[in-house]
Design a protein around this motif. Structure first.
Motif, PDB file in Angstrom:
ATOM      1  N   ASP A  40       0.855  -1.185   0.000  1.00 20.62           N
ATOM      2  CA  ASP A  40       0.000   0.000   0.000  1.00 20.62           C
ATOM      3  C   ASP A  40       0.896   1.242   0.000  1.00 20.62           C
ATOM      4  O   ASP A  40       1.679   1.440   0.938  1.00 20.62           O
ATOM      5  N   PRO A  41       0.820   2.072  -1.045  1.00 20.93           N
ATOM      6  CA  PRO A  41       1.695   3.248  -1.119  1.00 20.93           C
ATOM      7  C   PRO A  41       1.588   4.179   0.090  1.00 20.93           C
ATOM      8  O   PRO A  41       2.576   4.795   0.483  1.00 20.93           O
ATOM      9  N   ALA A  42       0.421   4.252   0.703  1.00 21.82           N
ATOM     10  CA  ALA A  42       0.242   5.122   1.864  1.00 21.82           C
ATOM     11  C   ALA A  42       1.014   4.609   3.083  1.00 21.82           C
ATOM     12  O   ALA A  42       1.266   5.368   4.014  1.00 21.82           O
ATOM     13  N   GLN A  43       1.390   3.335   3.069  1.00 28.45           N
ATOM     14  CA  GLN A  43       2.098   2.746   4.199  1.00 28.45           C
ATOM     15  C   GLN A  43       3.534   2.340   3.849  1.00 28.45           C
ATOM     16  O   GLN A  43       4.192   1.642   4.618  1.00 28.45           O
ATOM     17  N   LYS A  48       8.963   0.015   4.742  1.00 28.45           N
ATOM     18  CA  LYS A  48      10.422   0.069   4.555  1.00 28.45           C
ATOM     19  C   LYS A  48      11.147  -0.029   5.896  1.00 28.45           C
ATOM     20  O   LYS A  48      12.144  -0.752   6.023  1.00 28.45           O
ATOM     21  N   ALA A  49      10.677   0.686   6.894  1.00 29.86           N
ATOM     22  CA  ALA A  49      11.326   0.664   8.212  1.00 29.86           C
ATOM     23  C   ALA A  49      11.262  -0.739   8.828  1.00 29.86           C
ATOM     24  O   ALA A  49      12.263  -1.238   9.360  1.00 29.86           O
ATOM     25  N   ALA A  50      10.108  -1.376   8.747  1.00 32.91           N
ATOM     26  CA  ALA A  50       9.957  -2.725   9.306  1.00 32.91           C
ATOM     27  C   ALA A  50      10.819  -3.726   8.541  1.00 32.91           C
ATOM     28  O   ALA A  50      11.423  -4.624   9.146  1.00 32.91           O
ATOM     29  N   THR A  51      10.904  -3.559   7.234  1.00 26.53           N
ATOM     30  CA  THR A  51      11.705  -4.454   6.401  1.00 26.53           C
ATOM     31  C   THR A  51      13.187  -4.304   6.713  1.00 26.53           C
ATOM     32  O   THR A  51      13.923  -5.294   6.817  1.00 26.53           O
ATOM     33  N   LYS A  52      13.621  -3.082   6.874  1.00 28.30           N
ATOM     34  CA  LYS A  52      15.032  -2.843   7.219  1.00 28.30           C
ATOM     35  C   LYS A  52      15.351  -3.489   8.560  1.00 28.30           C
ATOM     36  O   LYS A  52      16.384  -4.147   8.724  1.00 28.30           O
ATOM     37  N   LEU A  68      19.502 -11.013   2.857  1.00 30.50           N
ATOM     38  CA  LEU A  68      18.104 -10.609   2.850  1.00 30.50           C
ATOM     39  C   LEU A  68      18.055  -9.205   2.249  1.00 30.50           C
ATOM     40  O   LEU A  68      18.364  -8.224   2.914  1.00 30.50           O
ATOM     41  N   PHE A  69      17.730  -9.162   0.970  1.00 28.54           N
ATOM     42  CA  PHE A  69      17.646  -7.892   0.233  1.00 28.54           C
ATOM     43  C   PHE A  69      16.189  -7.562  -0.025  1.00 28.54           C
ATOM     44  O   PHE A  69      15.394  -8.449  -0.332  1.00 28.54           O
ATOM     45  N   ALA A  70      15.853  -6.290   0.046  1.00 30.44           N
ATOM     46  CA  ALA A  70      14.538  -5.813  -0.371  1.00 30.44           C
ATOM     47  C   ALA A  70      14.763  -4.604  -1.265  1.00 30.44           C
ATOM     48  O   ALA A  70      15.505  -3.690  -0.899  1.00 30.44           O
ATOM     49  N   VAL A  71      14.150  -4.629  -2.438  1.00 35.68           N
ATOM     50  CA  VAL A  71      14.274  -3.522  -3.390  1.00 35.68           C
ATOM     51  C   VAL A  71      12.890  -3.201  -3.931  1.00 35.68           C
ATOM     52  O   VAL A  71      11.995  -4.039  -3.932  1.00 35.68           O
ATOM     53  N   ARG A 105       5.827  -9.765  10.365  1.00 33.12           N
ATOM     54  CA  ARG A 105       4.588 -10.165   9.692  1.00 33.12           C
ATOM     55  C   ARG A 105       3.367  -9.518  10.342  1.00 33.12           C
ATOM     56  O   ARG A 105       2.467  -9.030   9.651  1.00 33.12           O
ATOM     57  N   ALA A 106       3.332  -9.491  11.651  1.00 30.50           N
ATOM     58  CA  ALA A 106       2.196  -8.880  12.349  1.00 30.50           C
ATOM     59  C   ALA A 106       2.109  -7.385  12.035  1.00 30.50           C
ATOM     60  O   ALA A 106       1.020  -6.840  11.860  1.00 30.50           O
ATOM     61  N   THR A 107       3.268  -6.742  11.945  1.00 31.04           N
ATOM     62  CA  THR A 107       3.313  -5.302  11.675  1.00 31.04           C
ATOM     63  C   THR A 107       2.941  -4.978  10.237  1.00 31.04           C
ATOM     64  O   THR A 107       2.280  -3.977   9.979  1.00 31.04           O
ATOM     65  N   THR A 108       3.361  -5.810   9.289  1.00 32.69           N
ATOM     66  CA  THR A 108       3.228  -5.457   7.870  1.00 32.69           C
ATOM     67  C   THR A 108       2.085  -6.144   7.137  1.00 32.69           C
ATOM     68  O   THR A 108       1.788  -5.767   6.005  1.00 32.69           O
ATOM     69  N   ASP A 109       1.437  -7.118   7.742  1.00 36.75           N
ATOM     70  CA  ASP A 109       0.386  -7.850   7.015  1.00 36.75           C
ATOM     71  C   ASP A 109      -0.679  -6.926   6.437  1.00 36.75           C
ATOM     72  O   ASP A 109      -1.132  -7.134   5.312  1.00 36.75           O
TER      73      ASP A 109
END
Length: 130
Positions: A40-43, A48-52, A68-71, A105-109
């Motif tokens: 969701d673009p609004a989130q 990004k912060a949770a993924t980092k 563990l890369f995220a792009v 997962r709980a934070t970003t689902d």
């Protein structure tokens, strides 16, 4: 640092960590998973912060988590790809049971609109050392 340099750096870590292992051995070699996510673009900033956080914690605390890369796509930042490499499949299974992954997962689902998980077979994981 651009995405190519980032991927090369991480692959270098992988190659150094797996020195002596046969990379294409599906039963004993690394477990590689790719996740294709629509966020969701609004989130996006919260995602990004949770993924980092989960990426840095996973690599630091889990011996079996090598990369563990995220792009995100430049023109469509809500389209995220996550590239994960573990020593073996059991290391991935252990990863998804960790408190930091469960928190992620709980934070970003509710931030993720769609998720496609792709198990892969490594063909070539070449990298240049630093």
């Amino acid at each position: 640092m651009d995405v190519k340099q980032f991927l090369i750096m991480g692959a270098s870590v992988l190659i150094l960590s797996l020195c002596g292992h046969v990379l294409a051995d599906e039963t004993q070699g690394p477990y590689v998973r790719i996740a294709e996510l629509e966020v969701d673009p609004a989130q996006l900033e919260s995602f990004k912060a949770a993924t980092k956080e989960v990426g840095e914690t996973s690599v630091r605390e889990e011996a079996g988590c090598l990369v563990l890369f995220a792009v995100s796509e430049r023109e469509n930042p809500g389209h995220v790809r996550v590239f994960e490499i573990y020593r073996v499949a059991d290391a991935y299974k252990a990863h998804i049971q960790t408190p930091h992954f469960k928190k992620f997962r709980a934070t970003t689902d509710n931030m993720v609109r769609s998720r496609k998980l792709i198990d892969t077979v490594p063909i070539s994981l070449a990298a240049k050392a630093k």
